[in-house]
Design an enzyme around this catalytic site. Sequence first.
Site, mmCIF file in Angstrom:
data_model
loop_
_atom_site.group_PDB
_atom_site.id
_atom_site.type_symbol
_atom_site.label_atom_id
_atom_site.label_comp_id
_atom_site.label_asym_id
_atom_site.label_seq_id
_atom_site.Cartn_x
_atom_site.Cartn_y
_atom_site.Cartn_z
ATOM 1 N N LYS A 80 22.645 79.206 3.139
ATOM 2 C CA LYS A 80 23.692 78.304 2.657
ATOM 3 C C LYS A 80 23.634 78.304 1.132
ATOM 4 O O LYS A 80 22.560 78.535 0.552
ATOM 5 C CB LYS A 80 23.417 76.880 3.175
ATOM 6 N N GLY A 179 40.053 62.217 15.544
ATOM 7 C CA GLY A 179 40.367 63.115 14.425
ATOM 8 C C GLY A 179 41.218 64.274 14.903
ATOM 9 O O GLY A 179 40.733 65.136 15.638
ATOM 10 N N VAL A 183 40.924 71.204 13.481
ATOM 11 C CA VAL A 183 40.300 71.533 14.774
ATOM 12 C C VAL A 183 40.881 70.653 15.886
ATOM 13 O O VAL A 183 41.277 71.141 16.948
ATOM 14 C CB VAL A 183 38.758 71.356 14.702
HETATM 15 P P1 NAD Z 1 40.157 68.215 8.887
HETATM 16 O O1 NAD Z 1 39.896 67.538 7.593
HETATM 17 O O2 NAD Z 1 41.317 69.143 8.985
HETATM 18 O O3 NAD Z 1 40.305 67.138 10.057
HETATM 19 C C1 NAD Z 1 39.561 65.959 10.137
HETATM 20 C C2 NAD Z 1 40.510 64.866 10.596
HETATM 21 O O4 NAD Z 1 39.772 63.680 10.820
HETATM 22 C C3 NAD Z 1 41.595 64.520 9.579
HETATM 23 O O5 NAD Z 1 42.864 64.541 10.204
HETATM 24 C C4 NAD Z 1 41.214 63.119 9.098
HETATM 25 O O6 NAD Z 1 42.359 62.345 8.748
HETATM 26 C C5 NAD Z 1 40.523 62.566 10.327
HETATM 27 N N1 NAD Z 1 39.620 61.454 10.096
HETATM 28 C C6 NAD Z 1 38.826 61.183 9.031
HETATM 29 N N2 NAD Z 1 38.117 60.081 9.232
HETATM 30 C C7 NAD Z 1 38.447 59.618 10.466
HETATM 31 C C8 NAD Z 1 38.039 58.509 11.251
HETATM 32 N N3 NAD Z 1 37.152 57.629 10.799
HETATM 33 N N4 NAD Z 1 38.571 58.367 12.476
HETATM 34 C C9 NAD Z 1 39.466 59.251 12.960
HETATM 35 N N5 NAD Z 1 39.909 60.315 12.246
HETATM 36 C C10 NAD Z 1 39.399 60.495 11.021
HETATM 37 O O7 NAD Z 1 38.791 68.992 9.236
HETATM 38 P P2 NAD Z 1 38.553 70.072 10.394
HETATM 39 O O8 NAD Z 1 38.509 71.426 9.787
HETATM 40 O O9 NAD Z 1 39.443 69.808 11.549
HETATM 41 O O10 NAD Z 1 37.053 69.728 10.792
HETATM 42 C C11 NAD Z 1 36.757 68.625 11.640
HETATM 43 C C12 NAD Z 1 35.270 68.614 11.924
HETATM 44 O O11 NAD Z 1 34.881 69.837 12.553
HETATM 45 C C13 NAD Z 1 34.386 68.484 10.682
HETATM 46 O O12 NAD Z 1 33.260 67.738 11.011
HETATM 47 C C14 NAD Z 1 33.996 69.928 10.389
HETATM 48 O O13 NAD Z 1 32.776 70.004 9.678
HETATM 49 C C15 NAD Z 1 33.849 70.464 11.791
HETATM 50 N N6 NAD Z 1 33.984 71.917 11.912
HETATM 51 C C16 NAD Z 1 35.145 72.524 11.555
HETATM 52 C C17 NAD Z 1 35.258 73.908 11.693
HETATM 53 C C18 NAD Z 1 36.540 74.618 11.348
HETATM 54 O O14 NAD Z 1 36.683 75.797 11.719
HETATM 55 N N7 NAD Z 1 37.491 73.983 10.674
HETATM 56 C C19 NAD Z 1 34.188 74.665 12.189
HETATM 57 C C20 NAD Z 1 33.016 74.008 12.565
HETATM 58 C C21 NAD Z 1 32.932 72.626 12.419
#
Ligand code: NAD
Length: 364
Positions: A80, A179, A183
Amino acid sequence: MGLFDQLNTMGHEQVVFVQDKATGLKAIIGIHDTTLGPALGGCRLWNYASDEEALTDVLRLSRGMTYKNAVAGLSLGGGKAVIIGDPKTVKSEALFRTFGRFLNSLGGRYITAEDVNINTQDMDYVAMETRYVSGLSNRSGSGDPSPVTALGVYHGIRATVAHKLKRDHLSGLRIAVQGVGAVGRYLCGHLAEAGVQLTVADIDPAKTQAMVELYGAKVLPVTQIHAADVDVFAPCALGAALNDSSIPEIKATIVAGGANNQLAVEQRNGQQLLDRGILYAPDYVINAGGVINVFHELKGYNAEAAKRQTATIYDTLLEVYAEAERRRIPTHQASDVVAERRIQSLRAAASLRHSYDNQPWLSR
Ligand code: NAD
């Protein structure tokens, strides 16, 4: 504890400090373990309060990547990078290109990718200087990994339902998605197609409204989604959704979602879920679709191959659940056991290989 004692305890191979006066680049690269292959893990940009905090973060995150890549069955070790600075002011083409040039000096021992506060454009700058980078924009790479991550979470939910509820389909089940960002919304698409009744929550009402219109989802306030009366709770927002106050209120018998670092206090909260009879799909196993996608980009991207490998998350989770039951341990510990077993077995194989290939006195 001294720094080298800490590296010894955590098992790190190498930590590299990088600084460049002209661009203001300050970064730390943690290479945890390269037994399975070059260390791969994202680069995070964060305004750390101190250099010590940045170091702690990179050590913790790089070790996590070793386990994630190992359990996903990839030929990749764990690493990382963290860049220290304010995301609003520090970013520039020169900074990312300089970071890329430093990566060349590691000769491919570490391969970088996107993480918090870094986008595909930033990574495209890095790629102007080095080939040790993945997760590039659609122009040159595999683009946004979220759809593949969501696909992996979908397969993971299927596996967890099969194990816990003895059902081979999701039709008619009730699932709460916390959320619905990148994803979460793709996950909702797969679940709706499988006949699931969706309940969603997000701090952004426009995002939940889209789920209502597309999939007939019910909406709950963000403070109540974890306690929804459903079969599966799928955390897909930020970390620490599973904590001392949320766990006693969960009604679902399964927690399986895409968010990283779901357990606020790993050991205690993992045990609490087990004690309550809730089957928890370890986050780094179920959300590995993104890193599997990045791995395929390194091999020469083929979307279908990436999706096929992502589907193996189903069998990996079944292996983790069997291990957890055999040892009577929480699933987040069982996934570490599965990862360590793979690394150990290949460490033995690597030492055999080295004993033949790397002998200077052998004249073949
Ligand atoms: P994103 O920012 O697109 O989506 C997160 C969503 O959560 C947003 O719509 C935000 O408004 C919402 N949110 C924030 N706080 C909240 C709460 N208290 N209650 C409900 N909703 C809330 O991010 P993402 O890329 O979709 O990632 C989501 C999670 O998955 C993260 O933890 C990320 O680390 C993990 N992740 C993502 C990927 C990827 O490919 N994008 C891969 C592995 C892990």
